[in-house]
Structures are given as structure tokens and as C-alpha cells.
Design an enzyme around this catalytic site. Sequence first.
Site, mmCIF file in Angstrom:
data_model
loop_
_atom_site.group_PDB
_atom_site.id
_atom_site.type_symbol
_atom_site.label_atom_id
_atom_site.label_comp_id
_atom_site.label_asym_id
_atom_site.label_seq_id
_atom_site.Cartn_x
_atom_site.Cartn_y
_atom_site.Cartn_z
ATOM 1 N N ASP A 15 0.902 -1.026 0.022
ATOM 2 C CA ASP A 15 -0.007 -0.106 -0.229
ATOM 3 C C ASP A 15 0.691 1.118 0.161
ATOM 4 O OD1 ASP A 15 -1.549 2.133 0.599
ATOM 5 O OD2 ASP A 15 -2.394 1.413 2.489
ATOM 6 N N LYS A 77 2.941 11.486 -3.620
ATOM 7 C CA LYS A 77 1.870 10.929 -4.319
ATOM 8 C C LYS A 77 0.982 11.612 -5.142
ATOM 9 C CE LYS A 77 -1.703 7.177 -3.659
ATOM 10 N NZ LYS A 77 -2.312 6.215 -2.643
ATOM 11 N N GLU A 177 -7.231 0.646 -4.803
ATOM 12 C CA GLU A 177 -7.188 0.600 -3.396
ATOM 13 C C GLU A 177 -8.187 -0.119 -2.798
ATOM 14 O OE1 GLU A 177 -6.028 4.434 -2.309
ATOM 15 O OE2 GLU A 177 -3.805 4.041 -2.787
ATOM 16 N N ASP A 199 -12.807 5.483 2.447
ATOM 17 C CA ASP A 199 -11.429 5.686 2.617
ATOM 18 C C ASP A 199 -10.929 6.975 3.011
ATOM 19 O OD1 ASP A 199 -8.691 5.587 2.738
ATOM 20 O OD2 ASP A 199 -8.109 4.696 0.702
HETATM 21 P P1 ADP Z 1 -3.094 7.306 3.785
HETATM 22 O O1 ADP Z 1 -3.800 6.246 3.309
HETATM 23 O O2 ADP Z 1 -3.403 8.752 3.440
HETATM 24 O O3 ADP Z 1 -1.293 6.962 3.516
HETATM 25 P P2 ADP Z 1 -3.469 6.257 6.716
HETATM 26 O O4 ADP Z 1 -4.554 5.290 6.026
HETATM 27 O O5 ADP Z 1 -2.229 5.638 6.942
HETATM 28 O O6 ADP Z 1 -3.175 7.513 5.283
HETATM 29 O O7 ADP Z 1 -4.112 7.242 7.521
HETATM 30 C C1 ADP Z 1 -3.304 8.023 8.207
HETATM 31 C C2 ADP Z 1 -4.084 9.026 9.011
HETATM 32 O O8 ADP Z 1 -4.635 8.358 10.073
HETATM 33 C C3 ADP Z 1 -3.288 10.022 9.806
HETATM 34 O O9 ADP Z 1 -3.869 11.582 9.756
HETATM 35 C C4 ADP Z 1 -3.409 9.586 11.269
HETATM 36 O O10 ADP Z 1 -3.478 10.612 12.049
HETATM 37 C C5 ADP Z 1 -4.677 9.087 11.257
HETATM 38 N N1 ADP Z 1 -5.043 8.046 12.466
HETATM 39 C C6 ADP Z 1 -4.327 6.857 12.710
HETATM 40 N N2 ADP Z 1 -4.821 6.252 13.748
HETATM 41 C C7 ADP Z 1 -5.717 7.107 14.172
HETATM 42 C C8 ADP Z 1 -6.850 7.050 15.255
HETATM 43 N N3 ADP Z 1 -6.792 6.059 16.058
HETATM 44 N N4 ADP Z 1 -7.531 7.920 15.320
HETATM 45 C C9 ADP Z 1 -7.988 8.985 14.730
HETATM 46 N N5 ADP Z 1 -6.930 9.225 13.584
HETATM 47 C C10 ADP Z 1 -5.945 8.201 13.338
HETATM 48 MG MG MG Z 2 -4.490 4.836 2.101
#
Ligand code: ADP
Ligand code: MG
Length: 616
Positions: A15, A77, A177, A199
Site C-alpha cells: 500500500d 503521491k 485501493e 477511505d
Molecule cells: P494514507 O492512506 O493517506 O497514507 P492512513 O490510512 O495511514 O493514510 O491514515 C493516516 C491518518 O490516520 C493520519 O492522519 C493519522 O493521524 C490517522 N489516524 C491513525 N490512527 C488514528 C486513530 N486511532 N484515530 C484517529 N486518527 C488516526
Molecule cells: Mg490509504
Amino acid sequence: MTDPDQTSDIVIGIDLGTTNSLAAVVGKEGPRILHDADGRALIPSVVSFLDGGARVVGSKARAMSVTNPRRTIHSVKRLMGRGLSDVAAELPRLAYEVTTDGATDLARVSVDGRLYTPQEISAMVLTEVKQVAEAALGRTVEKAVITVPAYFDDAQRQATRDAARIAGLTALRIVNEPTAAALAYGLDTSREGTVVVYDLGGGTFDVSVLKITQGVYKVASTSGDTHLGGDDFDNAIIDRILELVAAKTGYDLKVHPQALQQIRLSAESMKVELSAGETSTLEIELDAGEPFRFTLTRAEFEDLIRARLDETIACCKAALADAKISTGDVDEVVLVGGSTRIPLVRRMVEETFGRTPHTELDPDRVVALGAAIQASVLAGGNRDLLLLDVIPLSLGIETVGGAFAKLVTRNSTVPCRAKEMFSTSVDDQTAIDINVFQGERELVRDCRKLGAFKLRGFPPMPAGLPRVEVTFLVDADGVLTVTAKEQRSGAEASIDVVPSHGLTRDEVKGIIRESIAKAREDFAHRELVELRNKAHNLVVGTKRVLAMPEMPFTDAQRDDLHSCIAELERLSHGDDAKALSKACDAFGEKTQALADEAIGAAIKAELNKELGRLPS
Ligand code: ADP
Ligand code: MG
């Protein structure tokens, strides 16, 4: 099931996120996430360039985003496969410099006077992911399945493939995705249905409506906001803190980058804490006076972000409207992205769709798990299904006489599109059957039928006059959509099929072998069919001309033409290709001469139509 630790051909799922990237693999116990030595799975998609040409990637790089902002590259990205003009709106949000190479409009990242393509930066993140995977597996990794947003176009997908190549990885497949997320939940096992994937990540929100046809997904619609995610919720908390600090102490923290960086990290921790607990408290040491204490309750936090979440719900409704369905038609809802851990997000999604969304898998790992499942299929692991990366067998439709008109040839890479114009074979047809086949042989009776549909509702016209445009579109998930449109009336119909469904690798090999063995025989058959079609067109065209009252034929000429027609019809029913070919040529010359002599362009146009004819 194959154990990846044993096989030589390991393929991992990656991912490659805007905020975080990670890898997973399918092992003996099923799919599992790969962790680094410290037990971390998520690798921040950030690269920071240091003095002396060194650089760091991942969490170390992320920690430098405030102290080394102009040389710390995040969210690359967003630039992948894009021109500078496409991403102009992004630039104010990026602390680093984005430019072009001067020759093209393609976006480049400029660091210390050196230009990097987004692919190169992305490759640095992928290299880190690869290293973590290799350390976790104790072996080298060269192949991967990589996910991209469903709305990524060809250029963005190609850029992702290029990034993999630079990192020393072959991207066997680029997967959407939302499709990966649905796969991780095993939703592909039901044959028909509609799945909504919500998402909400770090900086982007995507919602996709997936339709299952024969166990494979088709993206029916997508919507979202490329600037809506966890960062906004962090910012809402930060703004609150800055406001309160200013009110209480008169201090403007905005002018202190170090303090701001600290507050940014604290704000994110508070947000994460509030997903599990009801309150979160922060203490900041200010230079002067007593420490500043700030407590936020979950209810207060929800008030801060509710308006933005309302926007995500509006996007969901737009996606449903685009897919022409209502919430009642949705069979499953899947939550993806770290920000869907926020309880309010779950409540709002549940209320909107009237059903509990899937949250059993970690939302920020589910895409990687789905990619790993795809990867294991490609590695020849646990499923005997053929997934498409290239079209394994040619795709086309039946034309008159049972001939197979190939529109998409074998080994075209997906996604791909092909278009061809056809017409009718009989006067006054108001409907035509479009029969879709797959195979390498010349006649449809030797090919595999994938499906059929009827194009109706166009006005009666002489044979050959309707202009039916047939389009084949194979999307990144291997779903084939065939559309037929009669151009004069606008009548349109279509069908979705999954060409790979139920076909194994060995079956595909067998089909190709057979087509080679039968090539000579097929050619002869095909030639006969084409001659019959040619004879048919000559007969139809001539009959039509004979029926025109204004045509100045003598009775002798009419009799001669009628007997030629009878002869052509007789030979068409037999299988003497040579005789039929001769008769066609002779008849062609005769009518041509007549046309030149007396009738002029009208008959010539009738006789020279070259469109393939569809069966009546
Ligand atoms: P991306 O797909 O954009 O790379 P992710 O799916 O990894 O990102 O999500 C990252 C986001 O999720 C960040 O803003 C992070 O702060 C938030 N996040 C992760 N865990 C939690 C949680 N327990 N509660 C709220 N937000 C969260
Ligand atoms: Mg993502």
C-alpha cells in the site's frame, strides 16, 4: 497454500499511501503485515534530505518536516504522473519546491538545486518498504503488487510502475485501493452485489462504489476530496491550542517553528487518544510563566471536525447517485484509512447507510492485506484463478456467418480500450445481437462465449446503413465492458463480463496451443466465411439497386443480374471457396462495369461498403 518463505517466487503486496506505506504477504496462516525491527508496520511516505548528500526515509524523515521543511518531501503521491499545471493548487501546501525540467510540464521536486522526479522520491519510499519486507522475511524481494486510488489515470499508474522499477521491484500488477480492501474482507466470494469503500486517510478522502460481477469488482463510481483527512483534524486541534495560548498568554506560537512542530505531534496524539478515550490533556512548557494545560473532550473534538465529516457523507451520496443506486442497494460498507478509527466517522457512516460497516481489520492495514492476497494469486499461491495484467486471450464479437472479429488482441496490457464500426446485414433490422467471444480461432464456434446483449431501438434502415460503434473497455481489474451504439439514432446498450472468470493458466495455454495447431484449417474456414459475406453484400446491394425504379436497366441486364445473384446464392451455400471467389470477382466486375456505364456513384457506394456486418 504456499508458504512464501519457501517459494522462490515471492510477491508482496504494497500500500503506497500519501501519508503512510506498508507491505504485507500471504503466508501459511494467511495474509500478514510485515513489521520493521521495532515492530512498526506503517512507514511514513516521507523522504528528508540531509547535509552531505545523506537522506532518511520514514518516521525519521517525518520528524524533520518542521526543522528541515524545504528538504523534507511528503505527499509525493499527489505529484505522480502529473504536470506542474495539474498540481498548481497543491503547491501552497508543500513547503518544498516543485518545478519542471524545462522541457516538459511534468512535475519535478527540487532539492538543493537537484531535480528529482516524483517517481524517484516514491522509489525511495518503496526501497524502504522493500528493505523492511526483506528483513521481516529474511530473503530478497523483487516482485510486488502495488495499490493506487481508483481514480488514478494511466499516467499516474505508469508512474507508480516506474517508481517500483527504480526501487528494484517489478510491479506485477497495479490494483485499485478499494478493490484491495474489499478483497481483504473476502467480499469477492459473493457473485453479485454492491460494496461501498469509505477511505479517510491522512490527507485524502475517497469513496468508491464497487459492483461485483462474477466475483470480480468493477468500480462503478468514485468521489472524494483530495484535501480532506487526518491532517485537517490535527490542524483543527492546533488552531484551537494556538487560540487559547494567545488568549491566555499573548504568545504567538506560529512564529516558533520548533514549538509548532511539537504541537503538531501532540495534536495528532490527542486525536488518536480521543478515538479510544473520552478526554485528552496536553501540557506545554512555555518559556515564561507556568505550563499551559489544555484538555479536549471527545465531544469538543467531534464539534471541531463534524462539518468536514458532513462533506464526506455528501461525497458518498454523490458516488451513489453517479452509480445510479440508493443506500438500500448497498450490500456491504468497508472502512479504510487511519482516520476511520474516529468513532464519529463510524457513527456517521453507519447512520448514512443504515448498516454496520466492516471494521474487523485495521483500517490502515486493510489495503496492504488485500494487495498481498492479489500478490499470492499472481505468485501461483492459493487460488487457481487467473488475474489479468495482460489480456490472456483475444476478445471480440461475432460478425455475420459466424466469423470472429477481434477487437482486443491477446497480450494487450490492461486497462485498454478498442473501438470498431459495424453495420447490419439485413434490411430494416431494428435490433442486433452482440455476441461477445474470447479466443484465438477464426470462427466463433471455436471460441468461448462470454456473453450477449441486444442493441434495440434504432429505426429500420437498409442493410449496411446503420453505423454501430462497438467499444471494448477492459479496466484495471480485468472487467470487460462492451458497449454498442448506433450512431445515427443514439441507441446504446452494454454488458459487463469478466473474461478471466473460471479460466486457469493451463486452460489459457491449451487454447493458444490449439489455435496454432488449427491455424491452417481456421484460415480456410475464415476465408470461406468472408467470401460468403462478400457474396451476401453483393447480392443485397444489387437487389436494392434493381429495386430502384429510376435505374435505367434493360430487361436483358436485369435477367443477367438475377441469374448471377442466384448463382452467388447457390455457391454461398456450398463450401467451394475457389468457385465462390471466382463468382464474386466476376460479379464484381460486371456490376462495376454497369455502374461505371450507367448508374454512377449510387451503386458504387452501395457495393463498396466495407463495414463488418453483424448477424441479423
Ligand atoms: P494514507 O492512506 O493517506 O497514507 P492512513 O490510512 O495511514 O493514510 O491514515 C493516516 C491518518 O490516520 C493520519 O492522519 C493519522 O493521524 C490517522 N489516524 C491513525 N490512527 C488514528 C486513530 N486511532 N484515530 C484517529 N486518527 C488516526
Ligand atoms: Mg490509504
